[in-house]
Design an enzyme around this catalytic site. Sequence first.
Site, PDB file in Angstrom:
ATOM      1  N   ASP A  63      31.007  46.874  77.403  1.00 32.18           N
ATOM      2  CA  ASP A  63      31.736  45.740  76.840  1.00 32.18           C
ATOM      3  C   ASP A  63      32.360  46.189  75.519  1.00 32.18           C
ATOM      4  O   ASP A  63      32.667  47.367  75.364  1.00 32.18           O
ATOM      5  CB  ASP A  63      30.805  44.531  76.659  1.00 32.18           C
ATOM      6  CG  ASP A  63      31.546  43.213  76.850  1.00 32.18           C
ATOM      7  OD1 ASP A  63      32.545  42.987  76.141  1.00 32.18           O
ATOM      8  OD2 ASP A  63      31.130  42.396  77.702  1.00 32.18           O
ATOM      9  N   HIS A 101      35.244  48.163  76.193  1.00 34.19           N
ATOM     10  CA  HIS A 101      36.303  47.164  76.209  1.00 34.19           C
ATOM     11  C   HIS A 101      37.033  47.111  74.870  1.00 34.19           C
ATOM     12  O   HIS A 101      37.737  46.143  74.591  1.00 34.19           O
ATOM     13  CB  HIS A 101      35.737  45.782  76.551  1.00 34.19           C
ATOM     14  CG  HIS A 101      35.250  45.663  77.964  1.00 34.19           C
ATOM     15  ND1 HIS A 101      34.769  44.496  78.497  1.00 34.19           N
ATOM     16  CD2 HIS A 101      35.166  46.586  78.968  1.00 34.19           C
ATOM     17  CE1 HIS A 101      34.409  44.687  79.761  1.00 34.19           C
ATOM     18  NE2 HIS A 101      34.644  45.955  80.066  1.00 34.19           N
TER      19      HIS A 101
END
Length: 460
Positions: free
Chosen positions: A268, A291
């Site tokens: 993430d 991310h």
Amino acid sequence: MILPRVLILVFLFSLCASLPSIHDKLHSNIKQKQVHIISRISLPPAPSPEAVSPSYNVDSVNNGTIFNVQSFGAIGDGVTDDTLAFKMAWDSACQAESSGILLVPKGYSFMIQSTIFTGPCKSGITFQIDGAIMPPDGPNSWPRNNSKRQWLLFYRINGMSMQGGGVIDGRGEKWWNLPCKTHKGSSGTKGSCDSPVAIKFFMSSNLTVQGLKVKNSPQFHFRFDACQYVEIELLNIDAPAQSPNTDGIHIENTNNVKIYNSVISNGDDCVSIGAGCFNVDIKNITCGPSHGISIGSLGVRNSRACVSNITVSDSVIKHSDNGVRIKTWQGGLGSVSKVTFHNIHMDTVRNPIIIDQYYCLTKNCPNQTSAVSISDILYTNIKGTYDVRSPAMHFACSDSLPCTNLTLSEVELLPNKGKVVSNPICWNAYGTMQTLTIPPASCLLEGIPQKMQQSDVYGC
């Protein structure tokens, strides 16, 4: 004959009268000699300090008192539950009059249950991790009565350093594989999907975290909530690219934060900045696969979010789904302002520069008119390559509340494959190019919007 006898008597009388004086002088000389001898002997040592407990081995060092968890009964075989020993070591270090050092010794692995370490402490405290610490292995090993939302929680601490050359192993794989996790294609499987944050600081201040390796958290690796004056440096955070919600460092309602010189790879955001954060400086981060580095998501469930004075600089983002991102939900309130992204190298990144005011985790989020305001965002010296599956720049701003004062300078982003440069995407985005960008961000609107919705932005 009488005269000599008289003289003898006088002599004897005077001799007797002088004896007390001689005795006094002799006694005085003896006392002086005794004092003289005593002055050459060192004073007796001071009384030994009282031990915290007769059964604990507590070693004193120049910069604090060491509380070794093994002295409190910890085994360190990676199987035995060492929670109680850690709690006792914490309580003793926290109550020490001078700085206490809770030591997790090198060469041992300690299994700890979900635990709250509570302050305030009498003085500064150091959590020195030279060995390894880990939670129970997966949700089935988690005690039913223990919280599944966090593993180690530090609450109301003022003045703490968590440091060392050891490892914090979150043992997250069995949590990631729960059928309710989104990366498993779940469509709403029944049952709890809570997964623990590895390390959480709540309502704490003057914190330092440095030098540690943290890996495979079930969820966020670090979370700072309602904290201030936080310094994070020289961390190595690692989890697989497909591990869900494993943000490296998440901050929420936290201010005056420095995150420096760290390497983060996860499933993430490397760093995520939530609502209520200001004065955050992020520098020299190597991020990815991940991310990217994100502000948001903000405004979920019509909430207010205020974020300002954020700087991300001198960093590398590689093989990531996003680069530098601002993401907000429709229907939110508040603002994001005074944000600088400077000197960032992109290596094969989808969406290197992205503002998404239509953030949604499903396909059926309703359209709403209110939005979190986004203004005064500066992008300078951002260069590298982007994954051709997405455009290099994406500015999707609210219909009712445009993004304003976006500034781009020395932005050069080329495709990682081929020679075709895709055009940026802009929607209701107002800004300027101080220098010609590659690709050209000519889709930015000039000037100031004629109608700016007077919402609750100014409540920030």
